[in-house]
Design an enzyme around this catalytic site. Structure first.
Site, PDB file in Angstrom:
ATOM      1  N   TRP A 265       5.967  -2.988   3.687  1.00  0.00           N
ATOM      2  CA  TRP A 265       5.698  -2.791   5.116  1.00  0.00           C
ATOM      3  C   TRP A 265       6.016  -4.038   5.922  1.00  0.00           C
ATOM      4  O   TRP A 265       6.510  -3.956   7.051  1.00  0.00           O
ATOM      5  CB  TRP A 265       4.254  -2.347   5.338  1.00  0.00           C
ATOM      6  CG  TRP A 265       4.002  -0.987   4.788  1.00  0.00           C
ATOM      7  CD1 TRP A 265       3.230  -0.656   3.710  1.00  0.00           C
ATOM      8  CD2 TRP A 265       4.552   0.256   5.254  1.00  0.00           C
ATOM      9  NE1 TRP A 265       3.271   0.698   3.481  1.00  0.00           N
ATOM     10  CE2 TRP A 265       4.066   1.285   4.408  1.00  0.00           C
ATOM     11  CE3 TRP A 265       5.415   0.587   6.314  1.00  0.00           C
ATOM     12  CZ2 TRP A 265       4.415   2.623   4.595  1.00  0.00           C
ATOM     13  CZ3 TRP A 265       5.750   1.922   6.499  1.00  0.00           C
ATOM     14  CH2 TRP A 265       5.257   2.918   5.650  1.00  0.00           C
TER      15      TRP A 265
ATOM     16  N   ASP B 222      -0.596  -7.658  11.016  1.00  0.00           N
ATOM     17  CA  ASP B 222      -0.772  -6.251  10.670  1.00  0.00           C
ATOM     18  C   ASP B 222      -1.950  -6.170   9.704  1.00  0.00           C
ATOM     19  O   ASP B 222      -1.854  -6.566   8.548  1.00  0.00           O
ATOM     20  CB  ASP B 222       0.512  -5.723  10.014  1.00  0.00           C
ATOM     21  CG  ASP B 222       0.393  -4.279   9.557  1.00  0.00           C
ATOM     22  OD1 ASP B 222      -0.694  -3.683   9.679  1.00  0.00           O
ATOM     23  OD2 ASP B 222       1.407  -3.741   9.057  1.00  0.00           O
TER      24      ASP B 222
ATOM     25  N   LYS C  51      -7.180   4.177   7.328  1.00  0.00           N
ATOM     26  CA  LYS C  51      -7.630   3.528   6.100  1.00  0.00           C
ATOM     27  C   LYS C  51      -9.096   3.078   6.209  1.00  0.00           C
ATOM     28  O   LYS C  51      -9.937   3.516   5.445  1.00  0.00           O
ATOM     29  CB  LYS C  51      -6.718   2.357   5.754  1.00  0.00           C
ATOM     30  CG  LYS C  51      -5.248   2.785   5.582  1.00  0.00           C
ATOM     31  CD  LYS C  51      -4.334   1.627   5.329  1.00  0.00           C
ATOM     32  CE  LYS C  51      -2.871   2.038   5.415  1.00  0.00           C
ATOM     33  NZ  LYS C  51      -2.470   2.980   4.372  1.00  0.00           N
TER      34      LYS C  51
END
Length: 354
Positions: free
Chosen positions: A99, A166, A190
């Site tokens: 990511w 992030d 999440k």
């Protein structure tokens, strides 16, 4: 039926959050309307938005210099919005996982990207602590927890330039000085809420320094001005976020969750290291407390192990499709009991096949 949910996202939510949000979908506050039917400009939703914003600021100990936004598009859209709003010429990035690498690819469309560390040659199995952030770049971008490979930044550098992070898979899981960051973004599915919403926390003073015209939906300043309702927001996900944040506060805050998360991770890693059949390939000092990846040393046993845990109502234990093996995502809402049950399954499997 008891289900042990180790999904990486959408993931386990607190039981109280699911029950309250389910009731709100049927009838919100006994108003005769479903939460899914109320206007995003109604008094009811504006109260939800204000309360959720205040909870974020309170739990993270943020000062008035920060704005909290509830956007859409996931972390993926933030890969574009960050450089669009902050990059003049060049930015520094850590390449610590898939990511993080995707964020780099998007940033390259806006200017020069200086990769100050990349773990790709060693399959992202560690995170260097010996990188240097140039003082001339526009910002520094990092990924706090790498969901796919199972690494986590345990410490953050002192930076003279805006630090962008992030935190999609470990936000609200540990105490940090959140005011050291210029901007934090995290997709909700999440540790926060249901899928479809992204939290952005930005220090307002770092915005407005780019001279190029930014499309309205990609401009943080316009979202701040419109208080997250430039367009119709994800009302359900924001409401569920509010319930989750209330649950965190009622437990005693982030510090309590951090202790619980450390305990869960410690037990599971100890079993992986002890068990003759399993292994973890991440450097110990960089192991994630949120996403525990592990592999069978004898690949021919995979089908047997899969049959074992699936039969015991464990879900979401498969590793990411790009990596294989197994991944136990042990987010805030996952109870210690689930980790203990998985460990018992691993022990029994070792007795049978070692």
């Amino acid at each position: 039926m008891k289900i042990y949910n180790f999904n990486a996202g959408p993931s386990v939510l607190p039981e109280t959050v699911i029950k309250k949000s389910a009731q709100a979908v049927i009838d919100y506050h006994q108003h005769g309307l479903s939460l899914l039917e109320i206007s995003h400009r109604s008094k009811d939703f504006l109260e939800i938005l204000e309360k959720t914003t205040n909870l974020v600021k309170r739990l993270m100990n943020l000062n008035d210099g920060y704005a909290v936004l509830f956007l859409q598009g996931g972390a993926t859209l933030q890969f574009t919005m960050v450089p669009y709003n902050l990059m003049k010429k060049e930015a520094a990035y850590l390449d610590t996982g898939i990511w993080a690498n995707k964020a780099i690819q998007e940033a390259r469309k806006f200017g020069k990207v200086r990769i100050i560390f990349s773990g790709i040659e060693k399959n992202y199995s560690y995170i260097s602590k010996n990188y240097h952030i140039p003082d001339h770049v526009d910002y520094f971008h990092c990924t706090s927890n790498n969901t796919i490979v199972g690494t986590q930044m345990k410490n953050f550098p002192i930076s003279s330039i805006p630090m962008i992070c992030d935190m999609s898979s470990d936000i609200f899981s540990r105490k940090l000085d959140f005011c050291q960051f210029g901007l934090i973004y995290a997709s909700a599915q999440k540790n926060i809420s249901s899928a479809g919403m992204t939290i952005v926390i930005v220090r307002k003073e770092i915005l407005g320094k780019i001279k190029k015209e930014i499309p309205s939906y990609l401009d943080y300043k316009i979202h701040i001005k419109n208080k997250s309702i430039l367009n119709t927001p994800n009302i359900f996900s924001i409401y569920t976020s509010m319930l989750t944040l209330e649950w965190i506060e009622k437990k005693g805050g982030i510090s309590i969750l951090e202790k619980e998360n450390q305990q869960k991770a410690k037990l599971l890693y100890e079993e992986i290291d002890r068990n003759n059949l399993f292994e973890n390939k991440i450097h110990k000092e960089d192991r994630s407390n949120m996403n525990v990846t592990f592999f069978l040393k004898k690949k021919h046993l995979e089908s047997k192990f899969n049959e074992t845990w699936e039969k015991e109502n464990i879900v979401g234990l498969d590793g990411h499709r790009s990596l294989g093996g197994y991944r136990a995502s042990i987010y805030n809402a996952l109870p210690l009991e689930s980790v203990q049950f998985l460990i018992s399954i691993m022990k029994e499997f070792e007795k049978k096949f070692s």
